[in-house]
Design a protein around this motif. Structure first.
Motif, PDB file in Angstrom:
ATOM      1  N   THR A   1     -15.694-104.892 -11.174  1.00  0.00           N
ATOM      2  CA  THR A   1     -16.652-105.979 -11.384  1.00  0.00           C
ATOM      3  C   THR A   1     -16.219-106.755 -12.614  1.00  0.00           C
ATOM      4  N   TRP A   2     -16.127-108.080 -12.459  1.00  0.00           N
ATOM      5  CA  TRP A   2     -15.770-108.938 -13.585  1.00  0.00           C
ATOM      6  C   TRP A   2     -17.037-109.584 -14.132  1.00  0.00           C
ATOM      7  N   TRP A   3     -17.351-109.314 -15.393  1.00  0.00           N
ATOM      8  CA  TRP A   3     -18.541-109.862 -16.032  1.00  0.00           C
ATOM      9  C   TRP A   3     -18.235-111.142 -16.816  1.00  0.00           C
TER      10      TRP A   3
ATOM     11  N   CYS B   1     -14.891-106.074 -17.905  1.00  0.00           N
ATOM     12  CA  CYS B   1     -14.904-105.600 -16.520  1.00  0.00           C
ATOM     13  C   CYS B   1     -15.489-104.194 -16.484  1.00  0.00           C
TER      14      CYS B   1
ATOM     15  N   LEU C   1      -5.554-105.816 -13.760  1.00  0.00           N
ATOM     16  CA  LEU C   1      -6.512-106.785 -14.308  1.00  0.00           C
ATOM     17  C   LEU C   1      -5.762-107.549 -15.391  1.00  0.00           C
TER      18      LEU C   1
ATOM     19  N   VAL D   1      -6.598-108.786 -10.159  1.00  0.00           N
ATOM     20  CA  VAL D   1      -7.787-109.584 -10.469  1.00  0.00           C
ATOM     21  C   VAL D   1      -7.495-110.373 -11.739  1.00  0.00           C
TER      22      VAL D   1
ATOM     23  N   VAL E   1      -8.452-112.294 -15.093  1.00  0.00           N
ATOM     24  CA  VAL E   1      -9.579-112.247 -16.033  1.00  0.00           C
ATOM     25  C   VAL E   1      -9.215-113.074 -17.263  1.00  0.00           C
TER      26      VAL E   1
ATOM     27  N   HIS F   1     -18.051-114.797 -11.799  1.00  0.00           N
ATOM     28  CA  HIS F   1     -18.696-113.965 -12.814  1.00  0.00           C
ATOM     29  C   HIS F   1     -19.775-113.102 -12.169  1.00  0.00           C
TER      30      HIS F   1
ATOM     31  N   SER G   1     -17.946-108.393  -7.553  1.00  0.00           N
ATOM     32  CA  SER G   1     -17.219-107.134  -7.463  1.00  0.00           C
ATOM     33  C   SER G   1     -16.271-107.151  -6.276  1.00  0.00           C
TER      34      SER G   1
END
Length: 258
Positions: free
Chosen positions: A6-8, A13, A170, A203, A205, A248, A251
Motif C-alpha cells: 500500500t502506497w500512502w 508504504c 519500491l 511500484v 514511489v 495514494h 494497494s
C-alpha cells in the motif's frame, strides 16, 4: 497470504507479508516546513499499525519525529546506525519504541520476516551540512516474497549485487522539487535500476505528494508526471517487469511466484 503493498504517499508504504506489516519512512502530516501535501488524503490511523518500521535515512521527510510518535508502544523501529546520536529527538522515543540500529549487511528478524539493510547512494545526514554520522540505507524484506524498499538513492556500481534477487521493488522516481541532485532516481534512472534488478513487479514511489508551496502552480508537470514517465521508460528498458502505478492509499498484491 500474498504480499500486499500500500502506497500512502511520498516514501511511506505498508508492506504486508506472511501476516506481518512493515511500514516505511512514515510521513503523516499535511505540511512539512515549505512543503505542502498536494495529493492524497492523509493516511488513516490504521496506516500507523505495523510490527516494524523502516527508516531509510535521516532527512526530515523520511525520519519525521511527529509521525514516529504516533506509532504504537513497542513497535520496532529500524534506523541507520548512529541515528539516535545524530537526532536527539529520536532518543526521546526510545521509551515507547524498540529502536534497532543497522548498517549495510545487517539483518533483523521480525516475526516471520527477515529485514536486511542494503547500501544506498544518498546523503544520509540529518541536515544539509554537518558530519556524516549515519548511512543512507535501503532494505530487503524477505518472507513469502523479497521486497526491496530503496529509500532515496541514486544509481551506483554494483547495485544489483548489493540488493540481491528481489521479487518486488519500491523505487523512488521523483522528489519534492523540480531539480533532483546527485543521489536520487528520476524516471530514467529508476527504469535503468529496474533493468539491473529485474524484479517481477515494481511500484514507483517518492513523487507527486509534497511540493513547495506555490511551485505546483508554476511547474505542475514536474510534480505530476514522474509516475507515468517511469511506467513508459520501464516498458522500454525492463519490459518483463510488471509496473503498478498506485494512487495514494491504493494497494496491490503483485505476483511474485517465479
Amino acid at each position: 497470504m500474498p504480499v500486499e503493498v500500500t502506497w500512502w504517499g511520498h516514501a511511506t508504504c505498508t508492506v504486508e507479508d506472511s501476516g506481518v506489516r512493515v511500514l516505511t519512512d512514515p510521513l503523516f502530516v499535511g505540511r512539512l516546513a515549505h512543503l505542502r501535501r498536494r495529493r492524497g488524503e492523509l493516511p488513516p490511523p490504521e496506516a500507523t499499525v505495523a510490527e516494524a518500521v523502516l527508516i531509510s535515512h535521516l532527512h526530515s521527510d523520511h525520519l519525521h519525529l511527529a509521525s514516529l510518535a504516533r506509532l504504537a508502544p513497542g513497535t520496532r523501529l529500524i534506523v541507520p546506525h548512529g541515528a539516535p546520536r545524530a537526532v536527539p529527538g529520536l532518543r526521546r522515543l526510545q521509551n515507547g519504541l524498540r529502536i534497532v540500529e543497522v548498517a549495510p549487511g545487517d539483518e533483523v528478524v521480525v516475526e516471520d520476516l527477515r529485514v536486511r539493510a542494503v547500501p544506498a547512494a544518498h546523503d544520509g545526514r540529518r541536515l544539509p551540512v554537518g558530519p556524516h554520522r549515519s548511512p543512507a540505507l535501503g532494505y530487503v524484506i524477505q518472507g513469502e516474497a523479497r521486497t526491496y524498499f530503496a529509500g532515496d538513492t541514486g544509481l551506483f556500481d554494483g547495485m544489483a549485487d548489493a540488493v540481491g534477487p528481489v521479487d518486488v521493488a519500491l523505487l523512488p522516481v521523483g522528489g519534492w522539487g523540480p531539480f533532483l541532485g546527485h543521489g536520487h532516481l528520476n524516471p530514467e534512472r529508476a527504469a535503468r535500476a529496474l533493468a539491473a534488478l529485474v524484479p517481477r513487479s515494481a511500484v514507483p514511489v517518492h513523487y507527486g505528494t509534497y511540493w513547495p508551496i506555490g511551485m505546483d502552480a508554476i511547474r505542475p508537470h514536474e510534480f505530476h508526471s514522474p509516475g507515468d514517465e517511469f511506467v513508459r521508460k520501464a516498458a522500454r528498458l525492463a519490459p518483463e517487469v510488471a509496473v503498478h502505478r498506485l494512487g495514494h492509499g491504493e494497494s496491490v498484491r503483485p505476483e511474485v511466484a517465479r
